[in-house]
Design an enzyme around this catalytic site. Sequence first.
Site, PDB file in Angstrom:
ATOM      1  N   LEU A  57      41.134  19.083   4.577  1.00 15.49           N
ATOM      2  CA  LEU A  57      41.292  20.333   3.840  1.00 15.49           C
ATOM      3  C   LEU A  57      42.726  20.479   3.346  1.00 15.49           C
ATOM      4  O   LEU A  57      43.660  20.031   4.009  1.00 15.49           O
ATOM      5  CB  LEU A  57      40.978  21.513   4.756  1.00 15.49           C
ATOM      6  CG  LEU A  57      39.540  21.663   5.237  1.00 15.49           C
ATOM      7  CD1 LEU A  57      39.463  22.802   6.237  1.00 15.49           C
ATOM      8  CD2 LEU A  57      38.620  21.919   4.073  1.00 15.49           C
ATOM      9  N   PRO A  58      42.896  21.069   2.167  1.00 17.09           N
ATOM     10  CA  PRO A  58      44.245  21.331   1.648  1.00 17.09           C
ATOM     11  C   PRO A  58      44.824  22.564   2.328  1.00 17.09           C
ATOM     12  O   PRO A  58      45.162  23.544   1.665  1.00 17.09           O
ATOM     13  CB  PRO A  58      43.998  21.561   0.155  1.00 17.09           C
ATOM     14  CG  PRO A  58      42.626  22.154   0.107  1.00 17.09           C
ATOM     15  CD  PRO A  58      41.854  21.489   1.218  1.00 17.09           C
ATOM     16  N   CYS A  59      44.930  22.522   3.651  1.00 17.62           N
ATOM     17  CA  CYS A  59      45.378  23.704   4.387  1.00 17.62           C
ATOM     18  C   CYS A  59      46.812  24.091   4.057  1.00 17.62           C
ATOM     19  O   CYS A  59      47.242  25.193   4.372  1.00 17.62           O
ATOM     20  CB  CYS A  59      45.195  23.488   5.875  1.00 17.62           C
ATOM     21  SG  CYS A  59      45.634  21.863   6.461  1.00 17.62           S
ATOM     22  N   HIS A  60      47.562  23.197   3.413  1.00 18.73           N
ATOM     23  CA  HIS A  60      48.939  23.557   3.050  1.00 18.73           C
ATOM     24  C   HIS A  60      48.936  24.590   1.936  1.00 18.73           C
ATOM     25  O   HIS A  60      49.946  25.209   1.660  1.00 18.73           O
ATOM     26  CB  HIS A  60      49.701  22.313   2.604  1.00 18.73           C
ATOM     27  CG  HIS A  60      49.082  21.585   1.468  1.00 18.73           C
ATOM     28  ND1 HIS A  60      47.982  20.764   1.630  1.00 18.73           N
ATOM     29  CD2 HIS A  60      49.379  21.564   0.155  1.00 18.73           C
ATOM     30  CE1 HIS A  60      47.657  20.258   0.439  1.00 18.73           C
ATOM     31  NE2 HIS A  60      48.485  20.737  -0.467  1.00 18.73           N
TER      32      HIS A  60
END
Length: 104
Positions: A57-60
């Site tokens: 996931l692009p949790c950033h």
Amino acid sequence: MRGPDTAAFYAEVYDVVRQIPAGHVLSYGRIAALVGWPAHSRLVGRAMHDAPLELNLPCHRVVSSTGRTVPGWHQQAILLMSEGVRIKDNGCVDMRRHAWEPES
DNA sequence: CGACTGACTCGAT
DNA sequence: TATCGAGCCAGTC
């Protein structure tokens, strides 16, 4: 119903995060509202903390409502900048410019 | 079971 | 937006 089914809640949160386009960000509160539990921004934070790495996931791209990045995770700002996100001198994301507005 | 703990947010200033 | 205080909520001890 007093609270969300955490497993389902987590899954929905991950779905939303997966859709955030590069160069944009979303706040915990916005995500919580999008999945139908506006008062659970903190649970979204927990979901991110517990997010399985293999989901990629692009949790950033998830930050606080004021644009603050994750405490301790200094790489986050670097990643965001590499996607074209403008980080202000104080280390906060320029929300005005990068907050993602999912189209209805 | 109550106190503590955060990847939080909102209202006032 | 920045800061501060108070509210919020599930998980952990």
